[in-house]
Design a protein around this motif. Structure first.
Motif, short mmCIF file in Angstrom:
data_model
loop_
_atom_site.label_atom_id
_atom_site.label_comp_id
_atom_site.label_asym_id
_atom_site.label_seq_id
_atom_site.Cartn_x
_atom_site.Cartn_y
_atom_site.Cartn_z
N THR A 7 -26.07 -20.99 14.49
CA THR A 7 -26.69 -20.50 13.26
C THR A 7 -27.59 -19.31 13.61
OG1 THR A 7 -28.57 -22.02 13.48
CG2 THR A 7 -26.69 -22.78 12.17
N ILE A 8 -27.84 -18.47 12.63
CA ILE A 8 -28.79 -17.38 12.81
C ILE A 8 -29.84 -17.47 11.71
CG2 ILE A 8 -27.08 -15.89 13.90
CD1 ILE A 8 -27.08 -14.26 11.29
N HIS A 9 -31.04 -17.04 12.03
CA HIS A 9 -32.14 -17.04 11.06
C HIS A 9 -32.35 -15.61 10.57
CE1 HIS A 9 -36.32 -16.98 9.56
NE2 HIS A 9 -36.05 -18.23 9.20
N ILE A 10 -32.34 -15.45 9.26
CA ILE A 10 -32.50 -14.14 8.64
C ILE A 10 -33.79 -14.16 7.83
CG2 ILE A 10 -31.53 -12.50 6.99
CD1 ILE A 10 -28.77 -13.65 7.72
N ALA A 11 -34.74 -13.34 8.25
CA ALA A 11 -36.03 -13.26 7.56
C ALA A 11 -35.92 -12.31 6.37
CB ALA A 11 -37.13 -12.79 8.51
N GLU A 23 -38.13 -14.96 -2.06
CA GLU A 23 -37.42 -16.18 -2.46
C GLU A 23 -36.22 -15.86 -3.33
OE1 GLU A 23 -36.75 -20.40 -2.89
OE2 GLU A 23 -37.81 -19.14 -1.43
N GLU A 24 -36.35 -14.85 -4.18
CA GLU A 24 -35.24 -14.47 -5.05
C GLU A 24 -34.03 -14.05 -4.24
OE1 GLU A 24 -34.61 -11.69 -9.01
OE2 GLU A 24 -35.95 -10.97 -7.43
N ALA A 25 -34.25 -13.25 -3.21
CA ALA A 25 -33.14 -12.82 -2.37
C ALA A 25 -32.58 -13.98 -1.55
CB ALA A 25 -33.60 -11.70 -1.43
N ARG A 26 -33.44 -14.83 -1.03
CA ARG A 26 -32.98 -15.93 -0.18
C ARG A 26 -32.11 -16.92 -0.93
NH1 ARG A 26 -38.42 -15.48 1.67
NH2 ARG A 26 -39.13 -17.31 0.51
N ASP A 355 -36.66 -21.72 4.91
CA ASP A 355 -38.06 -21.95 5.23
C ASP A 355 -38.88 -20.95 4.42
OD1 ASP A 355 -37.99 -19.49 6.58
OD2 ASP A 355 -37.67 -20.45 8.53
N ALA A 356 -40.15 -20.79 4.74
CA ALA A 356 -41.04 -19.97 3.93
C ALA A 356 -40.70 -18.49 3.96
CB ALA A 356 -42.49 -20.17 4.37
N THR A 357 -39.98 -18.04 4.98
CA THR A 357 -39.71 -16.61 5.10
C THR A 357 -38.24 -16.26 5.20
OG1 THR A 357 -39.86 -16.67 7.53
CG2 THR A 357 -41.90 -16.24 6.29
N GLY A 358 -37.38 -17.20 5.45
CA GLY A 358 -36.00 -16.82 5.70
C GLY A 358 -34.99 -17.88 5.34
N VAL A 359 -33.77 -17.62 5.75
CA VAL A 359 -32.64 -18.49 5.43
C VAL A 359 -31.70 -18.49 6.63
CG1 VAL A 359 -31.31 -16.61 4.38
CG2 VAL A 359 -30.91 -18.97 3.65
N LEU A 360 -30.98 -19.58 6.81
CA LEU A 360 -30.02 -19.72 7.90
C LEU A 360 -28.61 -19.38 7.44
CD1 LEU A 360 -31.14 -23.07 9.60
CD2 LEU A 360 -31.64 -20.74 10.37
N GLY A 361 -27.88 -18.67 8.30
CA GLY A 361 -26.46 -18.45 8.10
C GLY A 361 -25.68 -19.18 9.17
N ASP A 362 -24.46 -19.57 8.86
CA ASP A 362 -23.60 -20.30 9.80
C ASP A 362 -22.61 -19.35 10.46
OD1 ASP A 362 -24.73 -22.78 9.36
OD2 ASP A 362 -23.29 -23.32 7.79
#
Length: 392
Positions: A7-11, A23-26, A355-362
């Motif tokens: 997985t990668i974390h995208i802030a 949050e809107e974008a995430r 999470d509070a700043t980002g989202v995970l991609g697979d």
């Protein structure tokens, strides 16, 4: 449930001064493409490009936002939703498409019955959704890397200027919609909202200026549709016309894909093959999968694609934890130890992805196209007019 290779974390954390809510974008990611050390992401709720940069260790950050209204003359004004559904990188241009679909109102939980019924009867046409455009990217040290421009020097020929441009026409009067209005296959679906099996673009790939659009809808008796176009500069700067793609002067070419009844949610090139992310056309819980269309980018005529030419190669997480997780964005994304991979991003990401700043991609590892599969595809490829639908 299939497990990703990593997985990668995208802030996506609302860059200062943009007035944008991270949050809107995430929560509404619908498109992703990798360009060098950057990922460009799009939301189906905004009118901007989101750029993040590889920080190492499976992390992308340094979020920057680029409003499309600063790059293109948008038909619906700077605040109108574009409903971004696809990106493609065809150097030196980043291509972007909106859904080109109508939107039906929805019943909300706090609505009374009569209010909900009235909402369900409303259909909206938003002009910015009918966007198909190219935007040049320019390397800018002050901008932290590749930056989208309205115009800039061509990196291949610095004496030449390249410009951002969109397919001409406004809203439902776009050149693409005018060309398709009387089409025997998709024409009858143009006035239906996207989630009612109406016309709805969600996949995009571009190779040497040739554009492939994957339709979420309509799905015709279980067959999904890919449109092939050849946009070229129009006389007016900042506009594109549709050049003939067929010998008879036709300005689009159709391909029909057997995706087990699913619609197309994204396209991604893999050599001459097209990877097809497929999911339900309507708002139902249904499987999501990746198919390989062998030599999809090398064909020179309209096709009915089935059998050995089209292989279901991966199942994806979908509708987990109360209906969250809708796979919508996909791009090639190789990682160490698993070099033949795709990155998948999710609309309405499940809580464990945020999470509070980002989202995970697979990141999923895909099987390579085998030599025998390629031979079989060529051997069983349909020939003659009898295998292609009329008008394709």
């Amino acid at each position: 449930m299939p497990k990703p290779a990593s997985t990668i974390h995208i802030a996506l954390d609302a860059p200062p001064g943009t007035g944008k809510e991270g949050e809107e974008a995430r929560m509404s990611l619908s498109a992703v493409v990798r360009v060098g050390r950057h990922l460009f992401l799009g939301s189906d709720e905004t009118a901007s490009l989101e750029r993040v940069t590889d920080l190492g260790g499976g992390r992308f950050g340094e979020h920057r936002t680029y409003p499309l209204s600063e790059l293109l003359d948008l038909a619906g004004g700077e605040d109108g939703e574009v409903d971004i559904e696809g990106f493609a990188w065809d150097p030196p241009y980043l291509w972007v498409t909106g859904s080109h679909g109508r939107k039906r109102g929805k019943i909300k939980h706090d609505m009374a019955d009569d209010e909900g019924a009235r909402a369900l009867a409303k259909i909206k046409v938003e002009k910015n959704r009918y966007l198909l455009a190219r935007i040049p990217l320019e390397e800018d040290a002050d901008g932290g890397g590749l930056v989208p421009r309205r115009s800039c020097a061509d990196p291949r020929d610095p004496v030449r200027t390249i410009t951002a441009a969109r397919v001409k026409g406004r809203g439902t009067r776009s050149a693409l919609l005018r060309a398709l209005r009387r089409d025997e296959h998709v024409g009858p679906f143009m006035h239906l909202p996207g989630k009612d099996n109406g016309f709805d673009i969600e996949g995009l790939e571009v190779r040497d200026g040739r554009v492939y659009l994957g339709l979420r809808g309509p799905v015709l008796r279980g067959w999904a549709v890919v449109l092939e176009l050849l946009p070229r500069d129009a006389r007016r700067e900042g506009r594109l016309r549709l050049a003939p793609v067929e010998e008879d002067g036709g300005r689009y070419r159709k391909h029909f894909l057997d995706l087990d009844g699913l619609g197309i949610r994204e396209l991604a090139a893999d050599g001459d093959d097209l990877l097809v992310l497929a999911g339900p056309t309507m708002g139902v819980r249904a499987p999501a999968a990746v198919f390989r269309w062998t030599d999809g980018l090398a064909t020179e005529r309209g096709r009915v694609v089935r059998g050995a030419e089209l292989e279901r190669i991966a199942e994806l997480p979908h509708d987990v934890q109360g209906g969250a997780d809708h796979p919508e964005g996909m791009c090639r994304f190789d990682v160490e130890g698993a070099e033949h991979c795709v990155l998948v991003m999710y609309d309405s990401a499940a809580p464990h992805r945020r999470d509070a700043t980002g989202v995970l991609g697979d990141v999923f590892s895909l099987p390579r196209r085998g030599r025998l599969a390629g031979i079989a595809a060529r051997f069983f490829a349909p020939s003659g007019d009898g295998e292609t639908s009329e008008g394709a």
